[in-house]
Design a protein around this motif. Structure first.
Motif, PDB file in Angstrom:
ATOM      1  N   VAL A 283       0.842  -1.199   0.000  1.00 49.49           N
ATOM      2  CA  VAL A 283       0.000   0.000   0.000  1.00 49.49           C
ATOM      3  C   VAL A 283       0.879   1.251   0.000  1.00 49.49           C
ATOM      4  CG1 VAL A 283      -1.743   1.300   1.279  1.00 49.49           C
ATOM      5  CG2 VAL A 283      -1.871  -1.199   1.180  1.00 49.49           C
ATOM      6  N   ASP A 284       1.947   1.222   0.764  1.00 46.49           N
ATOM      7  CA  ASP A 284       2.866   2.361   0.818  1.00 46.49           C
ATOM      8  C   ASP A 284       3.486   2.625  -0.552  1.00 46.49           C
ATOM      9  OD1 ASP A 284       4.440   4.371   2.249  1.00 46.49           O
ATOM     10  OD2 ASP A 284       6.125   3.027   1.910  1.00 46.49           O
ATOM     11  N   GLN A 285       3.854   1.552  -1.253  1.00 44.66           N
ATOM     12  CA  GLN A 285       4.449   1.716  -2.584  1.00 44.66           C
ATOM     13  C   GLN A 285       3.444   2.298  -3.576  1.00 44.66           C
ATOM     14  OE1 GLN A 285       5.874  -2.239  -3.341  1.00 44.66           O
ATOM     15  NE2 GLN A 285       7.611  -2.039  -1.948  1.00 44.66           N
ATOM     16  N   LEU A 286       2.184   1.881  -3.447  1.00 37.83           N
ATOM     17  CA  LEU A 286       1.154   2.463  -4.306  1.00 37.83           C
ATOM     18  C   LEU A 286       0.971   3.948  -4.008  1.00 37.83           C
ATOM     19  CD1 LEU A 286      -1.618  -0.300  -4.250  1.00 37.83           C
ATOM     20  CD2 LEU A 286      -0.368   0.496  -6.274  1.00 37.83           C
ATOM     21  N   ALA A 287       0.887   4.295  -2.720  1.00 33.05           N
ATOM     22  CA  ALA A 287       0.676   5.688  -2.325  1.00 33.05           C
ATOM     23  C   ALA A 287       1.808   6.586  -2.815  1.00 33.05           C
ATOM     24  CB  ALA A 287       0.537   5.786  -0.804  1.00 33.05           C
ATOM     25  N   ALA A 288       3.015   6.031  -2.897  1.00 34.91           N
ATOM     26  CA  ALA A 288       4.168   6.823  -3.349  1.00 34.91           C
ATOM     27  C   ALA A 288       4.043   7.198  -4.826  1.00 34.91           C
ATOM     28  CB  ALA A 288       5.455   6.054  -3.112  1.00 34.91           C
ATOM     29  N   ARG A 289       3.158   6.493  -5.575  1.00 33.07           N
ATOM     30  CA  ARG A 289       3.007   6.770  -7.002  1.00 33.07           C
ATOM     31  C   ARG A 289       1.848   7.729  -7.298  1.00 33.07           C
ATOM     32  NH1 ARG A 289       3.843   0.984  -7.729  1.00 33.07           N
ATOM     33  NH2 ARG A 289       1.720   0.724  -8.545  1.00 33.07           N
ATOM     34  N   CYS A 290       1.162   8.189  -6.247  1.00 31.60           N
ATOM     35  CA  CYS A 290       0.071   9.133  -6.454  1.00 31.60           C
ATOM     36  C   CYS A 290       0.609  10.463  -6.999  1.00 31.60           C
ATOM     37  CB  CYS A 290      -0.680   9.377  -5.139  1.00 31.60           C
ATOM     38  SG  CYS A 290      -1.648   7.953  -4.575  1.00 31.60           S
ATOM     39  N   ARG A 291      -0.220  11.162  -7.764  1.00 32.59           N
ATOM     40  CA  ARG A 291       0.210  12.422  -8.369  1.00 32.59           C
ATOM     41  C   ARG A 291       0.534  13.466  -7.304  1.00 32.59           C
ATOM     42  NH1 ARG A 291      -3.847  15.166 -12.535  1.00 32.59           N
ATOM     43  NH2 ARG A 291      -3.431  13.141 -13.571  1.00 32.59           N
ATOM     44  N   PHE A 292      -0.257  13.484  -6.224  1.00 34.07           N
ATOM     45  CA  PHE A 292      -0.053  14.483  -5.178  1.00 34.07           C
ATOM     46  C   PHE A 292       0.503  13.814  -3.916  1.00 34.07           C
ATOM     47  CE2 PHE A 292      -3.752  15.919  -7.705  1.00 34.07           C
ATOM     48  CZ  PHE A 292      -3.165  17.046  -8.279  1.00 34.07           C
ATOM     49  N   SER A 293       1.505  14.450  -3.326  1.00 35.27           N
ATOM     50  CA  SER A 293       2.143  13.866  -2.145  1.00 35.27           C
ATOM     51  C   SER A 293       1.205  13.821  -0.945  1.00 35.27           C
ATOM     52  CB  SER A 293       3.406  14.655  -1.786  1.00 35.27           C
ATOM     53  OG  SER A 293       3.086  16.011  -1.515  1.00 35.27           O
ATOM     54  N   ASP A 294       0.204  14.712  -0.901  1.00 37.07           N
ATOM     55  CA  ASP A 294      -0.745  14.725   0.214  1.00 37.07           C
ATOM     56  C   ASP A 294      -2.075  14.080  -0.180  1.00 37.07           C
ATOM     57  OD1 ASP A 294      -1.551  16.643  -1.572  1.00 37.07           O
ATOM     58  OD2 ASP A 294      -2.031  18.161  -0.060  1.00 37.07           O
ATOM     59  N   CYS A 295      -2.019  13.160  -1.112  1.00 35.69           N
ATOM     60  CA  CYS A 295      -3.234  12.502  -1.606  1.00 35.69           C
ATOM     61  C   CYS A 295      -3.958  11.791  -0.459  1.00 35.69           C
ATOM     62  CB  CYS A 295      -2.866  11.497  -2.693  1.00 35.69           C
ATOM     63  SG  CYS A 295      -4.295  10.691  -3.459  1.00 35.69           S
ATOM     64  N   ALA A 296      -5.260  12.004  -0.364  1.00 38.92           N
ATOM     65  CA  ALA A 296      -6.073  11.340   0.660  1.00 38.92           C
ATOM     66  C   ALA A 296      -6.609  10.002   0.168  1.00 38.92           C
ATOM     67  CB  ALA A 296      -7.232  12.234   1.071  1.00 38.92           C
ATOM     68  N   HIS A 297      -6.324   9.642  -1.093  1.00 40.94           N
ATOM     69  CA  HIS A 297      -6.722   8.360  -1.689  1.00 40.94           C
ATOM     70  C   HIS A 297      -8.237   8.199  -1.708  1.00 40.94           C
ATOM     71  CE1 HIS A 297      -2.483   7.814  -1.109  1.00 40.94           C
ATOM     72  NE2 HIS A 297      -2.610   7.651   0.182  1.00 40.94           N
ATOM     73  N   GLU A 298      -8.924   9.286  -2.044  1.00 42.42           N
ATOM     74  CA  GLU A 298     -10.384   9.222  -2.128  1.00 42.42           C
ATOM     75  C   GLU A 298     -10.865   9.574  -3.535  1.00 42.42           C
ATOM     76  OE1 GLU A 298     -11.833  11.665   1.035  1.00 42.42           O
ATOM     77  OE2 GLU A 298     -11.270  10.229   2.602  1.00 42.42           O
ATOM     78  N   HIS A 299     -10.824  10.853  -3.897  1.00 46.55           N
ATOM     79  CA  HIS A 299     -11.323  11.243  -5.219  1.00 46.55           C
ATOM     80  C   HIS A 299     -10.311  12.083  -5.997  1.00 46.55           C
ATOM     81  CE1 HIS A 299     -15.107   9.774  -3.686  1.00 46.55           C
ATOM     82  NE2 HIS A 299     -15.064  10.644  -2.693  1.00 46.55           N
ATOM     83  N   GLU A 300      -9.080  12.146  -5.518  1.00 51.84           N
ATOM     84  CA  GLU A 300      -8.082  12.978  -6.183  1.00 51.84           C
ATOM     85  C   GLU A 300      -7.692  12.378  -7.534  1.00 51.84           C
ATOM     86  OE1 GLU A 300      -7.564  13.367  -1.747  1.00 51.84           O
ATOM     87  OE2 GLU A 300      -7.904  11.762  -3.207  1.00 51.84           O
ATOM     88  N   PRO A 301      -7.423  13.233  -8.525  1.00 53.37           N
ATOM     89  CA  PRO A 301      -6.941  12.719  -9.821  1.00 53.37           C
ATOM     90  C   PRO A 301      -5.532  12.153  -9.673  1.00 53.37           C
ATOM     91  CG  PRO A 301      -6.825  15.117  -9.758  1.00 53.37           C
ATOM     92  CD  PRO A 301      -7.573  14.707  -8.519  1.00 53.37           C
ATOM     93  N   GLY A 302      -5.255  11.109 -10.440  1.00 56.26           N
ATOM     94  CA  GLY A 302      -3.923  10.516 -10.408  1.00 56.26           C
ATOM     95  C   GLY A 302      -3.636   9.733  -9.151  1.00 56.26           C
ATOM     96  N   CYS A 303      -4.676   9.242  -8.470  1.00 49.76           N
ATOM     97  CA  CYS A 303      -4.477   8.457  -7.238  1.00 49.76           C
ATOM     98  C   CYS A 303      -4.173   7.004  -7.603  1.00 49.76           C
ATOM     99  CB  CYS A 303      -5.711   8.530  -6.338  1.00 49.76           C
ATOM    100  SG  CYS A 303      -5.587   7.476  -4.869  1.00 49.76           S
ATOM    101  N   ALA A 304      -2.952   6.568  -7.310  1.00 46.71           N
ATOM    102  CA  ALA A 304      -2.546   5.199  -7.649  1.00 46.71           C
ATOM    103  C   ALA A 304      -3.292   4.173  -6.819  1.00 46.71           C
ATOM    104  CB  ALA A 304      -1.042   5.050  -7.452  1.00 46.71           C
ATOM    105  N   VAL A 305      -3.675   4.532  -5.597  1.00 45.88           N
ATOM    106  CA  VAL A 305      -4.410   3.602  -4.740  1.00 45.88           C
ATOM    107  C   VAL A 305      -5.790   3.330  -5.329  1.00 45.88           C
ATOM    108  CG1 VAL A 305      -5.482   3.295  -2.475  1.00 45.88           C
ATOM    109  CG2 VAL A 305      -3.161   4.204  -2.642  1.00 45.88           C
TER     110      VAL A 305
END
Length: 350
Positions: A283-305
């Motif tokens: 999960v940590d590795q996926l979160a590291a690939r999100c477009r935004f470093s403060d991604c909440a992993h909900e509805h943000e664009p480019g969320c790898a999670v």
């Protein structure tokens, strides 16, 4: 006993360079090291030393500590001092720990650590194949195991009683990543050889799991004798508590084993960051690939999670397990901070 024989006897008990270096700084007069194998009421310890097993008293300051992590636990190395009055020796110092398995024994509003085993090399998370495999419960044990500083292992017991061993093992392997998943029978001994590399001389393992998982039966099989009581699971499927205290045992292989009572509650203790670095590195590795470093992993664009959830690369159950444990770890961190502030404030008033 010569220095070399003394060191060899201690190494057989799990003595490590860390302990040797710390002990070398102690006042050498009338002191010697030992490892706690059992704790009884009244401040009494059973301690394994190079000269054999001894009964010892805890120093009075250990019985007054507020923080349970500051008191001896099973597996600790302590410094013993002779009682000048001829009584039992006194355990006056705890040597630094290489690892310690800790759960939060408090409720939702309190942070109350309970150390279960110290200076361990492997945490054997014991799960009975005769019960439904609950990935969330195993996630919780694995998170605590990683946070302890020891190597986690999933041990599937009662393999002689079910036919779906490989199916459950596949589920556990998918969850566990690169850690060992062993299926065995404590009753017949089948599959025990798979634990071999974790049971080398001088290594310490601790058995953790829910009541009825088969820990005591496995401990007896590893010890080669019935040293611990074992009981059948109740008719309602819930386990019985057969181990009532923690105890360090020497095994014929030369390894050391700490058995623990069945745990129905295993609250998080370490900070949320320990989840990312251990049980949930995927999960940590996926979160590291999100477009935004403060991604909440909900509805943000480019969320790898969210992309992984949509594709099935990350299961919804695993994501919810991670979120639950992370929220609990954050809550415990806040409770610990409040407790520490209250403690400091109390010291200032006094």
């Amino acid at each position: 006993m010569t220095d070399e024989r003394w060191l060899q006897a201690l190494r057989q008990l799990g003595w490590a360079p860390l302990h040797h270096e710390a002990f070398a700084t102690c006042d050498a007069e009338a002191v010697w090291p030992g490892r706690v194998s059992r704790i009884d009421r009244g401040g009494w310890l059973t301690v394994e030393t190079a000269q054999g097993s001894r009964r010892a008293r805890q120093h009075a300051r250990f019985r007054r500590v507020v923080d349970a992590l500051a008191a001896p636990t099973v597996g600790d190395w302590v410094v013993l001092r002779h009682d000048p009055g001829g009584g039992p020796p006194v355990a006056e110092t705890i040597l630094p720990r290489r690892s310690v398995f800790v759960r939060n024994a408090g409720d939702d509003d309190r942070a109350q650590p309970q150390p279960l085993a110290a200076n361990i090399d492997s945490v054997l998370v014991v799960v009975a194949l005769t019960s439904q495999y609950h990935t969330r419960a195993v996630d919780r044990f694995l998170a605590l195991a990683w946070a302890s500083g020891a190597e986690p292992v999933i041990v599937l017991t009662k393999a002689d009683l079910v036919d779906e061993v490989e199916q459950v093992r596949a589920i556990a392997r998918a969850q566990a990543g690169e850690i060992d998943v062993v299926a065995l029978s404590g009753r017949t001994g089948a599959g025990l050889e798979e634990l071999g590399r974790h049971l080398q001389p001088g290594r310490t393992v601790v058995l953790v799991g829910q009541s009825g998982a088969g820990k005591s039966t496995l401990a007896n099989r590893l010890a080669g004798e019935n040293i611990l009581a074992a009981a059948e699971v109740r008719k309602d499927g819930r386990g019985r508590h057969t181990t009532t205290h923690r105890q360090l045992l020497r095994l014929p292989s030369g390894a050391l084993l700490i058995d623990t009572p069945g745990l129905r509650s295993v609250g998080m203790w370490e900070a949320a960051g320990s989840l990312d670095e251990g049980a949930f590195t995927d999960v940590d590795q996926l979160a590291a690939r999100c477009r935004f470093s403060d991604c909440a992993h909900e509805h943000e664009p480019g969320c790898a999670v969210q992309d992984a959830l949509a594709s099935g690369a990350l299961t919804r159950a695993r994501w919810e397990s991670y979120r639950t444990l992370r929220a609990e770890a954050d809550q415990v961190a806040r409770a610990r901070s409040q407790t520490e502030r209250a403690r400091r404030s109390g010291r200032r008033r006094s």
